[in-house]
Scaffold this motif. Structure first.
Motif, short mmCIF file in Angstrom:
data_model
loop_
_atom_site.label_atom_id
_atom_site.label_comp_id
_atom_site.label_asym_id
_atom_site.label_seq_id
_atom_site.Cartn_x
_atom_site.Cartn_y
_atom_site.Cartn_z
N GLU A 132 11.43 2.35 2.53
CA GLU A 132 11.19 0.96 2.12
C GLU A 132 9.82 0.80 1.45
O GLU A 132 9.68 0.17 0.40
CB GLU A 132 11.28 0.04 3.33
N HIS A 133 8.79 1.42 2.03
CA HIS A 133 7.46 1.32 1.46
C HIS A 133 7.35 2.09 0.15
O HIS A 133 6.61 1.69 -0.76
CB HIS A 133 6.42 1.83 2.46
N ILE A 134 8.07 3.20 0.05
CA ILE A 134 8.07 3.97 -1.20
C ILE A 134 8.65 3.14 -2.34
O ILE A 134 8.09 3.08 -3.44
CB ILE A 134 8.84 5.29 -1.02
N GLU A 135 9.75 2.46 -2.07
CA GLU A 135 10.37 1.63 -3.12
C GLU A 135 9.42 0.51 -3.52
O GLU A 135 9.29 0.19 -4.71
CB GLU A 135 11.69 1.05 -2.62
N ALA A 136 8.73 -0.09 -2.56
CA ALA A 136 7.79 -1.17 -2.86
C ALA A 136 6.62 -0.66 -3.69
O ALA A 136 6.14 -1.36 -4.61
CB ALA A 136 7.30 -1.82 -1.57
N LEU A 137 6.16 0.56 -3.40
CA LEU A 137 5.04 1.11 -4.17
C LEU A 137 5.45 1.39 -5.61
O LEU A 137 4.70 1.08 -6.54
CB LEU A 137 4.53 2.40 -3.52
N ILE A 138 6.62 1.96 -5.78
CA ILE A 138 7.11 2.22 -7.14
C ILE A 138 7.18 0.91 -7.93
O ILE A 138 6.76 0.83 -9.09
CB ILE A 138 8.48 2.92 -7.10
#
Length: 320
Positions: free
Chosen positions: A247-253
């Protein structure tokens, strides 16, 4: 990797690490020469917490505070100091990095200005992340050039060779490595440009401090690994050092690609997460030879290698 070349004020702590007296004197002699000062002008020396790559200490001289970096044991196998020097020459005067007072391209000794009232990026604060990704994107859009390249897959192999025949701590290492290397073709077919890339653009290397306009400025510090590469690798590096979940990876991208990220580029970043996870896992296995353990970070990097290979493959199949 977090290298402790520069630190935020809130990070300082005394360590009980004992330095070799000769090493201390070499560092102090370098300060005297670089800054043209006498020994008695170097005061308030405070050893900082040991970094993952280097040792550092804070000192004051003529009313100003500085940090002296001394490369740690085994770093000569990991860092090319002449390449690092070239990076700082390219960055000089551009308002991107911290203020470098002195750097020796031979032994890696480095003196930087210490920034008061600073902090580093909180990877769980969406506003911090947004600001730091904006800064990272602005750096990438300068499209700076240096003479050397960061060879991701070559360095994965190099770090493994530094184990000097010792087996991996992971029983399925050979299988994981083969799978990660199979992602190379996808990555290379989706690289749009190679420019100066930080490589170690992790939360702790975004230094945030007040500026004269009443707002905040951000500097990217610790450029030891920087070289010509796909800038999207920096996004992956931030994720894996922060030990982000999906979830955090998608938000960072999404924070980096404010205009939206194309599916094939998002998959490429998953591939980088897998490959960079294996890179730093191998790095950690090398540092273990010197008695250095990094706890959850080490296992986390290896898990990224395994898990994001599978995620990348699933997404490739999904979009056809």
């Amino acid at each position: 990797m977090k290298t402790e070349d520069s630190v935020a004020a809130g990070e300082i702590m005394i360590t009980d690490t004992v330095w070799n007296p000769a090493e201390q004197e070499d560092a102090i002699a370098a300060i005297m020469t670089a800054m043209n000062v006498k020994r008695e002008e170097i005061i308030d020396i405070t050893v900082l917490k040991k970094g993952m790559t280097n040792r550092s200490f804070l000192f004051r001289c003529k009313g100003e505070a500085y940090i002296m970096r001394v490369p740690g044991e085994g770093t000569e196998q990991l860092i090319n100091r002449e390449e690092e020097y070239a990076v700082y020459q390219t960055l000089e005067g551009k308002g991107i990095c911290d203020r470098v007072i002195y750097i020796d391209p031979k032994n890696g000794f480095k003196i930087t200005r210490f920034y008061e009232n600073t902090r580093v990026c909180d990877p769980l604060d969406p506003e911090d992340v947004r600001k730091c990704m904006k800064k990272l994107r602005e750096f990438h859009e300068r499209r700076l050039v240096v003479p050397h390249t960061f060879d991701l897959f070559g360095l994965i192999q190099h770090y493994e060779e530094l184990w000097d025949g010792r087996p991996s701590a992971y029983a399925d290492y050979a299988e994981t490595k083969e799978r990660v290397f199979s992602l190379r073709a996808y990555i290379e077919s989706h690289v749009e440009e190679r420019i100066l890339t930080h490589i170690d653009a992790v939360p702790d290397n975004f230094l945030i401090f007040p500026n004269d306009q009443g707002g905040e400025s951000i500097r990217l510090i610790d450029w030891e690994y920087a070289g010509m590469q796909d800038p999207h690798m920096d996004v992956a590096m931030f994720c894996i050092y922060a030990l982000y979940d999906r979830e955090h990876i998608e938000a960072l991208i999404d924070a980096y690609f404010t205009e939206g990220c194309r599916p094939e580029i998002r998959i490429k970043i998953y591939c980088y997460i897998a490959a960079c996870g294996l890179l730093w896992s191998n790095w950690c296995e090398y540092k273990r030879i010197f008695g250095l353990e990094f706890g959850d970070y080490t296992l986390g990097q290896y898990r990224y290698a395994r898990d994001y290979y599978s995620i990348a493959m699933e997404e490739m199949e999904r979009i056809g």
